[in-house]
Design a protein around this motif. Sequence first.
Motif, PDB file in Angstrom:
ATOM      1  N   TYR A   1      10.386  11.513  57.424  1.00 48.70           N
ATOM      2  CA  TYR A   1       9.588  11.875  56.236  1.00 48.70           C
ATOM      3  C   TYR A   1       8.234  11.181  56.205  1.00 48.70           C
ATOM      4  O   TYR A   1       7.702  10.908  55.133  1.00 48.70           O
ATOM      5  N   CYS A   2       7.674  10.846  57.357  1.00 45.53           N
ATOM      6  CA  CYS A   2       6.399  10.117  57.348  1.00 45.53           C
ATOM      7  C   CYS A   2       5.228  11.101  57.354  1.00 45.53           C
ATOM      8  O   CYS A   2       5.197  12.038  58.149  1.00 45.53           O
ATOM      9  N   GLY A   3       4.266  10.845  56.486  1.00 43.97           N
ATOM     10  CA  GLY A   3       3.102  11.730  56.371  1.00 43.97           C
ATOM     11  C   GLY A   3       2.025  11.477  57.406  1.00 43.97           C
ATOM     12  O   GLY A   3       1.036  12.216  57.465  1.00 43.97           O
ATOM     13  N   GLU A   4       2.188  10.454  58.231  1.00 43.89           N
ATOM     14  CA  GLU A   4       1.187  10.142  59.270  1.00 43.89           C
ATOM     15  C   GLU A   4       1.414  11.053  60.487  1.00 43.89           C
ATOM     16  O   GLU A   4       2.455  11.706  60.581  1.00 43.89           O
ATOM     17  N   ASP A   5       0.466  11.066  61.387  1.00 45.08           N
ATOM     18  CA  ASP A   5       0.590  12.042  62.491  1.00 45.08           C
ATOM     19  C   ASP A   5       0.595  11.411  63.891  1.00 45.08           C
ATOM     20  O   ASP A   5       0.126  12.036  64.841  1.00 45.08           O
ATOM     21  N   CYS A   6       1.112  10.193  64.024  1.00 40.82           N
ATOM     22  CA  CYS A   6       1.160   9.531  65.339  1.00 40.82           C
ATOM     23  C   CYS A   6       1.845  10.484  66.348  1.00 40.82           C
ATOM     24  O   CYS A   6       2.990  10.903  66.127  1.00 40.82           O
ATOM     25  N   LYS A   7       1.117  10.804  67.411  1.00 36.25           N
ATOM     26  CA  LYS A   7       1.552  11.898  68.299  1.00 36.25           C
ATOM     27  C   LYS A   7       2.840  11.620  69.076  1.00 36.25           C
ATOM     28  O   LYS A   7       3.473  12.532  69.575  1.00 36.25           O
ATOM     29  N   TYR A   8       3.193  10.355  69.229  1.00 39.56           N
ATOM     30  CA  TYR A   8       4.373  10.002  70.024  1.00 39.56           C
ATOM     31  C   TYR A   8       5.636   9.926  69.170  1.00 39.56           C
ATOM     32  O   TYR A   8       6.736   9.807  69.693  1.00 39.56           O
ATOM     33  N   CYS A   9       5.458   9.980  67.843  1.00 38.00           N
ATOM     34  CA  CYS A   9       6.543   9.550  66.959  1.00 38.00           C
ATOM     35  C   CYS A   9       7.405  10.708  66.448  1.00 38.00           C
ATOM     36  O   CYS A   9       6.891  11.706  65.932  1.00 38.00           O
ATOM     37  N   ALA A  10       8.709  10.517  66.561  1.00 38.97           N
ATOM     38  CA  ALA A  10       9.674  11.532  66.118  1.00 38.97           C
ATOM     39  C   ALA A  10       9.800  11.553  64.595  1.00 38.97           C
ATOM     40  O   ALA A  10      10.390  12.479  64.033  1.00 38.97           O
ATOM     41  N   GLN A  11       9.255  10.537  63.920  1.00 38.18           N
ATOM     42  CA  GLN A  11       9.489  10.415  62.482  1.00 38.18           C
ATOM     43  C   GLN A  11       8.400  11.054  61.613  1.00 38.18           C
ATOM     44  O   GLN A  11       8.497  11.065  60.395  1.00 38.18           O
ATOM     45  N   SER A  12       7.351  11.555  62.273  1.00 40.30           N
ATOM     46  CA  SER A  12       6.280  12.186  61.513  1.00 40.30           C
ATOM     47  C   SER A  12       6.757  13.534  60.992  1.00 40.30           C
ATOM     48  O   SER A  12       7.329  14.334  61.740  1.00 40.30           O
ATOM     49  N   SER A  13       6.460  13.815  59.698  1.00 36.27           N
ATOM     50  CA  SER A  13       6.875  15.111  59.138  1.00 36.27           C
ATOM     51  C   SER A  13       6.007  16.239  59.682  1.00 36.27           C
ATOM     52  O   SER A  13       6.272  17.406  59.437  1.00 36.27           O
ATOM     53  N   THR A  51      10.631   0.328  58.927  1.00 40.45           N
ATOM     54  CA  THR A  51      10.663   1.479  58.011  1.00 40.45           C
ATOM     55  C   THR A  51       9.576   2.474  58.397  1.00 40.45           C
ATOM     56  O   THR A  51       8.484   2.086  58.801  1.00 40.45           O
ATOM     57  N   SER A  52       9.883   3.754  58.243  1.00 39.46           N
ATOM     58  CA  SER A  52       8.882   4.783  58.539  1.00 39.46           C
ATOM     59  C   SER A  52       7.910   4.893  57.364  1.00 39.46           C
ATOM     60  O   SER A  52       8.204   4.436  56.255  1.00 39.46           O
ATOM     61  N   GLY A  53       6.768   5.504  57.625  1.00 40.87           N
ATOM     62  CA  GLY A  53       5.801   5.726  56.553  1.00 40.87           C
ATOM     63  C   GLY A  53       4.621   4.788  56.636  1.00 40.87           C
ATOM     64  O   GLY A  53       4.672   3.770  57.325  1.00 40.87           O
ATOM     65  N   LYS A  54       3.554   5.162  55.911  1.00 42.23           N
ATOM     66  CA  LYS A  54       2.325   4.361  55.963  1.00 42.23           C
ATOM     67  C   LYS A  54       2.528   3.002  55.331  1.00 42.23           C
ATOM     68  O   LYS A  54       2.048   1.996  55.819  1.00 42.23           O
ATOM     69  N   THR A  74      -4.535  10.040  61.043  1.00 42.06           N
ATOM     70  CA  THR A  74      -4.348   9.803  59.602  1.00 42.06           C
ATOM     71  C   THR A  74      -4.588   8.348  59.193  1.00 42.06           C
ATOM     72  O   THR A  74      -4.666   8.052  58.009  1.00 42.06           O
ATOM     73  N   HIS A  75      -4.620   7.446  60.142  1.00 41.08           N
ATOM     74  CA  HIS A  75      -5.096   6.080  59.851  1.00 41.08           C
ATOM     75  C   HIS A  75      -5.841   5.590  61.085  1.00 41.08           C
ATOM     76  O   HIS A  75      -5.773   6.212  62.147  1.00 41.08           O
ATOM     77  N   SER A  76      -6.572   4.500  60.917  1.00 42.33           N
ATOM     78  CA  SER A  76      -7.476   4.078  61.991  1.00 42.33           C
ATOM     79  C   SER A  76      -7.029   2.745  62.593  1.00 42.33           C
ATOM     80  O   SER A  76      -6.187   2.035  62.034  1.00 42.33           O
TER      81      SER A  76
HETATM   82  S1  SF4 Z   1       6.687   6.333  61.215  1.00 43.13           S
HETATM   83 FE1  SF4 Z   1       5.018   4.947  61.861  1.00 43.13          FE
HETATM   84  S2  SF4 Z   1       4.616   5.527  63.991  1.00 43.13           S
HETATM   85 FE2  SF4 Z   1       5.795   7.220  63.074  1.00 43.13          FE
HETATM   86  S3  SF4 Z   1       4.263   8.692  62.335  1.00 43.13           S
HETATM   87 FE3  SF4 Z   1       4.752   7.315  60.646  1.00 43.13          FE
HETATM   88  S4  SF4 Z   1       3.209   5.663  60.758  1.00 43.13           S
HETATM   89 FE4  SF4 Z   1       3.193   6.746  62.730  1.00 43.13          FE
END
Ligand code: SF4
Length: 321
Positions: free
Chosen positions: A61-73, A109-112, A176-178
């Motif tokens: 449920y994470c709103g960020e867009d890190c390209k490697y991450c399975a947790q990004s929504s 924890t996931s999320g910003k 989504t973040h720098s």
């Molecule tokens: S959980 Fe962390 S690493 Fe994954 S998309 Fe969100 S901020 Fe990025």
Amino acid sequence: MNKTELLADNIIKGYKLKPSEALGLLKADFHELLYASNKIRRHFKGDRVKLCAILNAKSGYCGEDCKYCAQSSKHKTEIERYPLLSQEHMLRALKDARAKGVSCFSIVTSGKKLSEKELNSVCGYLKKAGKSACALSVSIGEAGPEYLKALKKNGLNRFHHNIETAPSNFANICTTHSFSDKLKSIKHARALGLEVCSGGILGLGESSEQRVELAFALRDIGAQSVPVNFLSPIKGTPLEKMKTITPLEALRAIAVFRFVLPDRDITVCGGREAVLGDMQSWVFYAGASGLMVGNYLTTSGRDTGKDIKMIKDAGLKIAGK
Ligand code: SF4
């Protein structure tokens, strides 16, 4: 004595490596490089290996867009998603980690960033954990001084916040973040006297120069503990088709990190099984002084007993806190 070993001896005497020298080392003779980085590791870290473990305490449920991450929504991945786990669950995982001889245990924890309610729950867990035989760490995304003060007051020892990749590659990996957002949280943690654990992921399409740039950025931010991860592409993420780095590339990178960060804890974490395969035990000879054991965030690790045996078979010992 060859040039690489001479450089290692100078590092042991206090010389600080330059980026151009680190780049040269990435291309040095592999066996000479590993012999030399092992010499530095032995000087600063002896024959002890620190184990660390994590609990994915809030997943997806994470709103960020890190390209490697399975947790990004923003990516279509098949992972288990759940809100913040209970304090009891966190305490059970800590107890389990302690029983395995882990030196540092982190709640991730996931999320910003955490909500205030979630922060209070993590603080409650820390308070209940009390003085521990292992260091207590959290990886909660961004954190300002107020959050960090509350966590420290309740027993936090270490703040984990990976910078992920070289500053010049960061915008290719996350929009989504720098990179400077990352640095702010790390600066706040250092200002409060918390230990900083920060590293990155190798294999995100970075060049050799950027791999070196990452190592120097970690030196500059004063990370005491440096986790090194390797991308193991996850289906549904934008990097799912990225080619993984080879075992020799991974070992060379660890060796160069040891030259740049001679006295720090360098811990090999996620992606080690997928990238190193049968060469996992070489990470210590390359310069690593720590190993993450147990499961990773969204992928399973192997049995900890196998890792402990691997360390002992290499003539090394498990370190305390
Ligand atoms: S959980 Fe962390 S690493 Fe994954 S998309 Fe969100 S901020 Fe990025």
